[in-house]
Design an enzyme around this catalytic site. Structure first.
Site, short mmCIF file in Angstrom:
data_model
loop_
_atom_site.label_atom_id
_atom_site.label_comp_id
_atom_site.label_asym_id
_atom_site.label_seq_id
_atom_site.Cartn_x
_atom_site.Cartn_y
_atom_site.Cartn_z
N GLY A 154 47.25 72.25 24.15
CA GLY A 154 47.70 71.35 23.59
C GLY A 154 48.61 71.66 22.54
N THR A 155 49.67 71.40 22.37
CA THR A 155 50.58 72.48 21.73
C THR A 155 51.94 71.79 21.18
OG1 THR A 155 51.68 74.52 22.00
CG2 THR A 155 51.91 73.10 23.65
#
Lengths: 236, 205
Positions: free
Chosen positions: A35-36
């Site tokens: 998740g970035t």
């Protein structure tokens, strides 16, 4: 006792280890996810790519110094978001195809070619993968290029692109601050400010900012840690 | 999505020599999105008595309001300050009243006895089961990380300044491994005659 069917697309580690589920081992039934925040932009002479460095399993930060900028060829990198396992597997396969391609053709592949290889995998296996990838690099025919391959496997060439869960917080910023034909320094500032803003708001992004500049001279990598991250208004 | 990790929080309390410390992060978020970095989770209930409320933010505010009401009534009737141990029982009772539809908070209490000045810390689960300890208590989305840090860093009879360093490092390094807590921290050091409140400069990620 559930039989483990390895072919189902919904496989999770918790099914294989039934006694682990729901006994305080919450990290066992959530996938490892990057998740970035990832980003790539063209500049006059090449591309700049950037990413945060956080990998999470649920809310636990499994790796706080991840490298999400993965080399595919000497002049082409990809930025990975989504499932860590899926994106690593896809990048490995494309890297293999390109090593083969380079031996056959005797020269570096075009960025467009590599981007299409990514797209083919992401589209054909779209039901089994969670992968959002940005392909960026330099080739001698078309210079610096950025290709976006979001979750279901579409391919789009763009002047700049953001991706990952953190990108939603910076659409306004990047839309207002991007200018075509920026210099390398301006582009590095643009990417590092954008990623820093996303890290500030997105729980799934954080750590350090990794940057790379790709041009005819090859790849130059940078890291921004701690106080080097761009700062914005904070009232305490 | 667990209800107790919807908003994210990290709170801990430690005992020192004639002092206690209570510390919390300052993030208010909705799942992965951070909404503000100045959300208070530690509240003063008396001159030397503090409660930390991690968990669902709406219940943090409601439990605080209801608790304050009960505490005020207690002080009016008894005409004195409440002891920390009695306050713990009050909180426990408030939570157990909602046994089958609980408030999603798991409080941490830290204070000094009003007469003797003896340090007191306690924590409880969301339905009011109390746990009193002589070293430290932790609560929040990164409780496992906080247990690891406290177990390694805490030692008995720390002076107020050393206790501040210890609790700060334990809290910060724990919530730096949690995606939904952090974004600033506040530390209260409670001694017999003064309470010191300090903000920590932390990573904003």
């Amino acid at each position: 006792m559930a039989t483990v069917n390895m072919m189902t697309s919904g496989f999770s580690p918790a099914m294989a280890v039934p006694q682990m589920h729901g006994m305080g081992f919450e990290g066992m039934d959530t996938e490892v996810s990057t998740g970035t925040t990832i980003m790539a932009t063209e500049f006059d002479g090449g591309v700049i790519i950037g990413a945060d460095s956080r990998t999470t399993t649920g809310a636990y930060i499994a790796n706080r110094v991840t490298d999400k900028l993965t080399k595919v060829t000497d002049y082409i990198y990809c930025c990975r978001s989504g499932s860590a396992a899926d994106t690593q597997a896809v990048a490995d396969i494309v890297k293999y195809h390109n090593d083969f391609h380079r031996m056959e053709m005797g020269e570096q592949p075009l960025v467009k070619t590599v981007a299409h290889m990514f797209k083919q995998l992401c589209y054909d296996y779209r039901d089994q993968l969670t992968a959002g990838i940005i392909v960026a690099g330099w080739d001698k025919r078309n210079g610096g290029q950025v290709y976006s391959i979001p979750i279901s496997g579409m391919l789009q060439k763009m002047p700049f692109c953001t991706g990952g869960s953190g990108s939603t917080y910076i659409y306004g910023f990047v839309d207002s601050q991007f200018k075509p034909k920026m210099t390398k320094e301006e582009s590095l500032q643009f990417v590092s400010k954008a990623v820093s803003l996303a890290i500030n708001r997105d729980g799934s992004s954080g750590g350090i900012i990794r940057l790379a500049a790709i041009s005819k001279d090859g790849v130059e990598r940078f890291t921004l840690t701690g106080d080097q991250l761009p700062k914005f208004y904070e009232d305490s | 999505m667990s209800i107790l990790s919807y908003n994210g929080a990290a709170i801990m309390a430690m005992k020192g020599k004639n002092c206690v410390a209570i510390a919390a992060d300052r993030r208010f978020g909705i799942q992965a999105q951070t909404v503000s970095m100045d959300f208070d989770k530690v509240f003063e209930m008396g001159p030397n008595l503090f409660i930390g409320l991690p968990g669902l933010a709406t219940d943090v505010q409601t439990v605080l309001a209801r608790l304050k009401f009960r505490l005020n009534m207690y002080e009016l009737r008894e005409n004195r300050r409440i002891k920390p141990k009695t306050f713990m029982s009050m909180v426990s009772n408030l939570l157990y009243e909602r046994r089958f539809g609980p408030y999603f908070v798991e409080p941490v209490i830290a204070g000094l006895d009003p007469k003797s000045g003896e340090p007191y810390i306690a924590s409880m689960d969301l339905i009011g089961c109390p746990m009193e300890t002589n070293d430290f208590v932790v609560s929040g989305t990164c409780s496992e990380q906080m247990y690891g840090m406290c177990e390694s860093l805490w030692e008995p009879d720390l002076a107020p300044d050393d206790l501040f360093e210890t609790i700060s490092q334990a809290l910060m390094n724990a919530f730096d491994r949690d995606a939904v807590s952090g974004w600033g921290a506040v530390v209260y050091i409670i001694e017999k005659d003064k309470v010191t409140k300090r903000m920590l400069k932390t990573r904003q990620d």
